[in-house]
Design an enzyme around this catalytic site. Structure first.
Site, PDB file in Angstrom:
ATOM      1  N   GLY A  23      39.985   4.965 -59.671  1.00 17.47           N
ATOM      2  CA  GLY A  23      40.768   3.926 -60.174  1.00 17.47           C
ATOM      3  C   GLY A  23      40.460   2.405 -59.664  1.00 17.47           C
ATOM      4  O   GLY A  23      40.306   1.469 -60.675  1.00 17.47           O
ATOM      5  N   GLU A 136      42.452  13.547 -44.651  1.00 17.78           N
ATOM      6  CA  GLU A 136      41.862  12.533 -43.697  1.00 17.78           C
ATOM      7  C   GLU A 136      40.937  11.684 -44.795  1.00 17.78           C
ATOM      8  O   GLU A 136      40.343  12.446 -45.630  1.00 17.78           O
ATOM      9  CB  GLU A 136      40.888  13.287 -42.785  1.00 17.78           C
ATOM     10  CG  GLU A 136      39.942  12.405 -41.997  1.00 17.78           C
ATOM     11  CD  GLU A 136      39.035  13.044 -41.004  1.00 17.78           C
ATOM     12  OE1 GLU A 136      39.373  12.960 -40.043  1.00 17.78           O
ATOM     13  OE2 GLU A 136      37.890  13.572 -41.544  1.00 17.78           O
TER      14      GLU A 136
HETATM   15  P1  0O2 Z   1      33.216  18.792 -41.322  1.00 20.37           P
HETATM   16  O1  0O2 Z   1      32.160  20.044 -41.448  1.00 20.37           O
HETATM   17  O2  0O2 Z   1      32.451  17.478 -41.872  1.00 20.37           O
HETATM   18  O3  0O2 Z   1      34.503  19.048 -42.034  1.00 20.37           O
HETATM   19  P2  0O2 Z   1      37.961  15.613 -32.039  1.00 20.37           P
HETATM   20  O4  0O2 Z   1      38.615  16.683 -31.494  1.00 20.37           O
HETATM   21  O5  0O2 Z   1      38.296  14.027 -31.977  1.00 20.37           O
HETATM   22  O6  0O2 Z   1      36.372  15.361 -31.666  1.00 20.37           O
HETATM   23  P3  0O2 Z   1      38.544  15.696 -34.676  1.00 20.37           P
HETATM   24  O7  0O2 Z   1      39.913  16.023 -34.361  1.00 20.37           O
HETATM   25  O8  0O2 Z   1      38.085  16.812 -35.671  1.00 20.37           O
HETATM   26  O9  0O2 Z   1      37.467  15.719 -33.549  1.00 20.37           O
HETATM   27  O10 0O2 Z   1      38.423  14.357 -35.398  1.00 20.37           O
HETATM   28  P4  0O2 Z   1      37.335  13.474 -35.468  1.00 20.37           P
HETATM   29  O11 0O2 Z   1      36.322  12.947 -34.567  1.00 20.37           O
HETATM   30  O12 0O2 Z   1      37.806  12.105 -36.392  1.00 20.37           O
HETATM   31  O13 0O2 Z   1      36.544  13.989 -36.720  1.00 20.37           O
HETATM   32  C1  0O2 Z   1      36.731  14.605 -37.819  1.00 20.37           C
HETATM   33  C2  0O2 Z   1      35.502  14.659 -38.947  1.00 20.37           C
HETATM   34  O14 0O2 Z   1      34.930  13.548 -38.803  1.00 20.37           O
HETATM   35  C3  0O2 Z   1      34.664  15.736 -38.727  1.00 20.37           C
HETATM   36  O15 0O2 Z   1      35.223  16.992 -39.117  1.00 20.37           O
HETATM   37  C4  0O2 Z   1      33.205  15.150 -39.255  1.00 20.37           C
HETATM   38  O16 0O2 Z   1      33.415  15.225 -40.639  1.00 20.37           O
HETATM   39  C5  0O2 Z   1      33.452  13.717 -39.054  1.00 20.37           C
HETATM   40  N1  0O2 Z   1      32.958  13.459 -37.580  1.00 20.37           N
HETATM   41  C6  0O2 Z   1      33.270  13.316 -36.383  1.00 20.37           C
HETATM   42  N2  0O2 Z   1      32.174  13.228 -35.495  1.00 20.37           N
HETATM   43  C7  0O2 Z   1      31.013  13.265 -36.220  1.00 20.37           C
HETATM   44  C8  0O2 Z   1      29.791  13.390 -35.479  1.00 20.37           C
HETATM   45  O17 0O2 Z   1      29.524  12.906 -34.424  1.00 20.37           O
HETATM   46  N3  0O2 Z   1      28.792  13.511 -36.467  1.00 20.37           N
HETATM   47  C9  0O2 Z   1      29.047  13.610 -37.880  1.00 20.37           C
HETATM   48  N4  0O2 Z   1      28.175  14.092 -38.792  1.00 20.37           N
HETATM   49  N5  0O2 Z   1      30.371  13.824 -38.499  1.00 20.37           N
HETATM   50  C10 0O2 Z   1      31.208  13.678 -37.508  1.00 20.37           C
HETATM   51  P5  0O2 Z   1      34.481  18.337 -38.592  1.00 20.37           P
HETATM   52  O18 0O2 Z   1      35.514  19.380 -38.967  1.00 20.37           O
HETATM   53  O19 0O2 Z   1      33.924  18.157 -37.418  1.00 20.37           O
HETATM   54  O20 0O2 Z   1      33.227  18.427 -39.844  1.00 20.37           O
END
Ligand code: 0O2
Length: 201
Positions: A23, A136
């Site tokens: 939107g 998120e």
């Molecule tokens: P998916 O498959 O995308 O759902 P932490 O414990 O702080 O290391 P946390 O609590 O998961 O991690 O929080 P953070 O770091 O904010 O990361 C949440 C999501 O951000 C991740 O979900 C990814 O989608 C993205 N992300 C964070 N760090 C990276 C990275 O280094 N590379 C990429 N490509 N994505 C990242 P998921 O569940 O890891 O993955």
């Protein structure tokens, strides 16, 4: 675990948030102003990934709602400055509450990852009443998104253990993506004017 029932409010939150953010994009188009949104995606985390993350974070199955990204929405912007426009817009909304913000745009992660994350409490109307779900919102540029999706695929391929030579290359690629964003920001006005000319035709 009744996964369908458990995930239903998350599905609803993702759909509603996508519609609301789309939107905003439409309103910018009507005003013929530069839109800070290129596209929006959303997903509910697949069950195996939910279980994996819960285990990694030592969250028991009866407290899965503590996971912050079962519901995830991504806003992809043309320019770095647009990220902060979206952040401000989300901060000013009255239909959600922000519980945490992570600025990986100015403070990149060790991997080279850049993105702005907002963790929100979002009320979903269910037949049992209002349920607050955690979601998120990831906000990033096209260049940051290109890098993150490629790195994500490599992480999947190497099961989280990307070989060091590829890791080093990824870090260089992250810097190149950052440079690209910086260069594009400098010629932003030119690009926007060109887009307006194109759509006026
Ligand atoms: P998916 O498959 O995308 O759902 P932490 O414990 O702080 O290391 P946390 O609590 O998961 O991690 O929080 P953070 O770091 O904010 O990361 C949440 C999501 O951000 C991740 O979900 C990814 O989608 C993205 N992300 C964070 N760090 C990276 C990275 O280094 N590379 C990429 N490509 N994505 C990242 P998921 O569940 O890891 O993955």
């Amino acid at each position: 675990m009744q996964w369908d029932a458990m995930l239903a409010p998350y599905e609803q939150a993702v759909e509603e948030l996508k519609i609301k953010l789309k939107g905003i994009r439409k309103q910018f188009e009507f005003d013929a102003k530069h839109s800070p949104i290129e596209f929006i995606t959303g997903r509910v985390k697949p069950v195996p990934s939910v279980l994996e993350k819960a285990e990694a974070k030592r969250i028991p199955l009866d407290r899965l709602e503590e996971l912050q990204d079962i519901a995830g929405v991504r806003v992809v912007c043309p320019f770095v400055g647009d990220i902060y426009t979206i952040v401000e817009m989300i901060r000013s909304r009255e239909d959600l509450t922000i519980s945490e913000e992570k600025d990986y745009v100015s403070h990149k992660k060790e991997s080279g990852y850049r993105s702005y994350h907002m963790i929100i409490d979002y009320p979903v109307e269910t037949i049992q009443g209002v349920k607050i779900v955690i979601a998120e919102i990831q906000i990033r540029t096209l260049a940051m998104n290109f890098w993150a999706t490629n790195e994500h695929s490599l992480n999947y391929k190497y099961k989280g253990n990307i070989p060091s030579d590829i890791k080093a290359r990824l870090k260089r690629a992250a810097e190149a993506a950052f440079k690209l964003d910086e260069e594009m920001s400098i010629i932003k006005n030119e690009v926007q004017e060109a887009k307006r000319m194109f759509y006026r035709k």
